[in-house]
Write a protein that holds these residues in place. Structure first.
Motif, PDB file in Angstrom:
ATOM      1  N   UNK A  51       0.660  -1.442  -0.568  1.00  0.00           N
ATOM      2  CA  UNK A  51       0.531   0.090  -0.168  1.00  0.00           C
ATOM      3  C   UNK A  51       0.688   1.309   0.001  1.00  0.00           C
ATOM      4  N   UNK A  52       0.596   1.825  -0.502  1.00  0.00           N
ATOM      5  CA  UNK A  52       0.781   3.342  -0.647  1.00  0.00           C
ATOM      6  C   UNK A  52      -0.029   4.726  -0.690  1.00  0.00           C
ATOM      7  N   UNK A  53       0.986   5.620   0.025  1.00  0.00           N
ATOM      8  CA  UNK A  53      -0.091   6.845   0.997  1.00  0.00           C
ATOM      9  C   UNK A  53       0.894   8.101   0.992  1.00  0.00           C
ATOM     10  N   UNK A  54       0.298   8.906   0.314  1.00  0.00           N
ATOM     11  CA  UNK A  54       1.404  10.219   0.220  1.00  0.00           C
ATOM     12  C   UNK A  54       0.962  10.869   1.733  1.00  0.00           C
ATOM     13  N   UNK A  55       2.129  11.616   1.881  1.00  0.00           N
ATOM     14  CA  UNK A  55       2.834  12.396   3.353  1.00  0.00           C
ATOM     15  C   UNK A  55       2.746  13.967   2.465  1.00  0.00           C
ATOM     16  N   UNK A  56       2.163  14.120   3.651  1.00  0.00           N
ATOM     17  CA  UNK A  56       0.968  15.648   3.596  1.00  0.00           C
ATOM     18  C   UNK A  56       2.222  16.401   4.462  1.00  0.00           C
ATOM     19  N   UNK A  98      -2.721  -5.427 -10.041  1.00  0.00           N
ATOM     20  CA  UNK A  98      -0.682  -5.564  -9.475  1.00  0.00           C
ATOM     21  C   UNK A  98       0.027  -4.508  -8.983  1.00  0.00           C
ATOM     22  N   UNK A  99      -0.315  -3.235  -8.948  1.00  0.00           N
ATOM     23  CA  UNK A  99       0.444  -1.855  -8.502  1.00  0.00           C
ATOM     24  C   UNK A  99      -0.289  -2.206  -7.002  1.00  0.00           C
ATOM     25  N   UNK A 100       0.753  -1.093  -6.363  1.00  0.00           N
ATOM     26  CA  UNK A 100       0.256  -1.379  -4.578  1.00  0.00           C
ATOM     27  C   UNK A 100      -1.588  -0.379  -4.148  1.00  0.00           C
ATOM     28  N   UNK A 101      -2.535  -1.035  -3.239  1.00  0.00           N
ATOM     29  CA  UNK A 101      -3.340  -0.218  -3.385  1.00  0.00           C
ATOM     30  C   UNK A 101      -2.959   0.975  -2.611  1.00  0.00           C
ATOM     31  N   UNK A 102      -4.085   1.867  -2.399  1.00  0.00           N
ATOM     32  CA  UNK A 102      -3.584   3.253  -2.344  1.00  0.00           C
ATOM     33  C   UNK A 102      -4.413   4.018  -1.245  1.00  0.00           C
ATOM     34  N   UNK A 103      -3.954   4.506   0.148  1.00  0.00           N
ATOM     35  CA  UNK A 103      -5.148   5.492   0.978  1.00  0.00           C
ATOM     36  C   UNK A 103      -3.944   6.201   0.752  1.00  0.00           C
TER      37      UNK A 103
END
Ligand SMILES: Cc1cc2nc3c(=O)[nH]c(=O)nc-3n(C[C@H](O)[C@H](O)[C@H](O)COP(=O)(O)OP(=O)(O)OC[C@H]3O[C@@H](n4cnc5c(N)ncnc54)[C@H](O)[C@@H]3O)c2cc1C
Length: 343
Positions: free
Chosen positions: A91-96, A215-220
């Protein structure tokens, strides 16, 4: 005829049935509405961890369950000869901002200890091709997150169970031990019997786009899950509604989720929406899972309170309940006991 009767063919009932069958029990499942008719029949299916800090029983159970999940779903798929949609793509999460970046670095260290080297929680600055915008130019990538397709996964479990002789009924006489895994219905039934609320339902709505990122990472991002399913669809969810009239209707509240999703990934504005879906999550008063003897019938059992992580914790819940019911082994964490959750 049967050692175990399970009421409720959602993810809890089906997973516990699977674990019981693997230990040699004869099982029947009763659900007047059919498989995946409740909260489990949805489209999101993120199997994602809580942040690695302030560790507690729920986070540890969830961690153990996410680690077990790959084997669990592989076995189901082998028996069912169909997919559950399981993929562990992280999983990929942006860092604000700078504060979030600092926290992410602390959590990276925590994960090394708490996740026991079985998965990582890293700060990355080279985004993969499919990533949400990040104001700091950094993202968190965790390698623990996976996903399934909830509706398909329930049907894979049904088929796997049938290959092992489990029977499904709309109604039937209970035999052997009875387990209630009837989601929000049971929380309301128990509340009525105790004449006070011991849990409730929290409605959620989600949308499924024709947008192939398999196949891509899920996103939050922006508090939304973007789950790229194996079949080329992308699930986006979810709303969280304590007050609602129709538990299964989708409406304007979902529209705001769709608009926020498009703000994160503008390409979604051109993708077809394949499906919209709503269901009601079973939430116990404690917000924790409720496992053990049934509060209305001491000879029966209960598995409830999956709330927002029912699919994520199902493999661990299944092991705990099969240990308890079939082997008399009590490994239920105190925080999940019926007394501390409901009473
Ligand atoms: C929009 C949304 C998104 C979600 N996203 C995620 C996610 O990404 N990851 C995650 O892990 N979790 C997620 N969840 C939560 C998850 O779906 C739930 O925690 C889980 O489905 C609860 O499973 P359950 O088996 O306890 O209940 P349910 O799935 O509600 O099953 C209960 C079953 O009991 C049956 N029943 C009712 N009364 C009786 C009776 N008297 N006798 C027999 N059967 C009966 C019903 O027909 C139903 O089939 C989400 C939920 C929603 C609503």
């Amino acid at each position: 005829m049967y050692d175990v009767t399970i009421r409720g063919a959602g993810i809890f009932g089906l997973s516990i049935a699977w674990e019981c069958v693997k230990r040699g029990a004869k099982v029947q499942i009763i659900d007047p509405h059919g498989v995946g008719a409740g909260a489990s029949g949805g489209i999101v299916g993120a199997l994602a961890p809580h942040v690695p800090e302030n560790w507690n029983a729920k986070k540890e159970l969830q961690f153990q369950s996410l680690i077990k999940a790959e084997r669990f779903w592989n076995e189901v798929e082998e028996n069912a000869q169909m997919t559950s949609g399981y993929m562990r793509t992280g999983r990929l999460q942006p860092i604000a901002d700078e504060h979030a970046l600092m926290l992410a670095k602390v959590r990276n260290c925590n994960a090394k200890e708490l996740w026991k080297g079985l998965a990582s929680f890293e700060v990355v600055s080279d985004a993969p091709t499919w990533a949400p915008p990040s104001p700091t130019g950094h993202w968190i990538y965790d390698s623990l997150s996976a996903h399934i397709h909830p509706y398909t996964a329930c049907h894979a479990l049904k088929r796997a169970l049938e290959t092992q002789g489990v029977t499904f009924h709309a109604e039937s006489e209970a035999q052997g031990m009875t387990l209630w895994a009837t989601g929000v219905h049971d929380l309301l039934r128990i509340s009525q019997a105790f004449e006070r609320p011991v849990g409730n339902g929290v409605k959620g709505q989600a949308a499924l786009f024709d947008f192939d990122k398999a196949g891509c990472a899920q996103i939050f991002a922006d508090s939304l899950h973007f789950v790229p399913h194996k079949d080329g669809s992308l699930a986006v969810g979810s709303t969280s509604e304590r007050d609602y009239i129709d538990p299964v209707a989708t409406d304007d509240v979902l529209l705001s989720v769709i608009n926020r999703a498009i703000a994160v990934f503008p390409e979604l504005a051109y993708a077809k929406i394949l499906k919209t879906w709503a269901g009601v999550r079973p939430r116990a008063k404690s917000r924790a899972p409720v496992l053990g003897r049934h509060p209305l019938d001491d000879s029966a059992y209960i598995a409830n309170g999956g709330f927002k992580i029912g699919f994520g914790i199902a493999p661990a819940v299944a092991t705990i309940m099969a240990d308890f019911m079939l082997e008399g082994k009590e490994t239920i964490p105190d925080d999940f006991s019926v007394d501390s959750c409901l009473l």
